[in-house]
Design a protein around this motif. Structure first.
Motif: not given
Length: 182
Positions: A9-12, A55-57, A86-88
């Motif tokens: 899981d990522l955050l844009a 882009l933050v993880s 977002t995702r990879d």
């Protein structure tokens, strides 16, 4: 049978606002305080405005904590913030990164024409930066474009390069087309 790894899981995040000394430090401290990590970022001063894409993880709970705080962080720092989970990126086909550099006398439509060339060939522009500056000695307004494109692995690169350089010549653009350096 092995289980495929879970996608991360990522955050844009995008943020814009009036430039101020220390803004990056204050903004990034909120990310660290939430237990998240900056994976990728682009930051620039455009006119008097600061702009960032990031882009933050982090673990799901850390990302949620950050998401919950971003509205108040934006108000505190004078930033307009937009966030999206977002995702990879899952690429179906291998892409070969190429670096494109173009310089010309400044005039409207340069970026559009370059984007059109690559879009017509189903080639994605992955990164793009532009700048204007006065030419040495004459002061003529100049425009430069630096971009990275992802070229499908089955593309015949010499033909594409030739077509691109011919296209640029027809528009009076000086161009370089070479493999991207890591």
């Amino acid at each position: 049978m092995s289980t495929p790894p879970n996608p991360r899981d990522l955050l844009a995040i995008t943020a814009t606002g009036e430039d101020q000394v220390g803004l990056v430090q204050r903004f990034t401290s909120r990310i660290v305080d939430s237990g998240c990590n900056i994976e990728e970022s682009r930051m620039a001063l455009l006119g008097g405005h600061f702009a960032l894409i990031m882009l933050v993880s982090g673990r799901w709970d850390a990302l949620t904590k950050l998401e919950d705080r971003l509205a108040s962080v934006g108000a505190e720092l004078g930033l307009t913030i937009v966030q999206k989970r977002t995702r990879d990126l899952d690429r179906k086909h291998a892409l070969v990164p190429y670096s494109i550099n173009v310089v010309a006398m400044d005039h409207p439509g340069i970026v559009h024409n370059l984007a059109n060339f690559f879009a017509q060939r189903d080639i994605n522009i992955e990164e793009l930066a532009t700048d204007t500056y006065p030419a040495p000695h004459t002061g003529t307004p100049m425009f430069s474009v630096n971009m990275t494109v992802g070229i499908p692995g089955d593309t015949h690169i010499p033909t594409l390069r030739g077509d691109f350089l011919d296209y640029c010549d027809s528009l009076n653009l000086d161009a370089i087309f070479e493999p991207a350096r890591a």
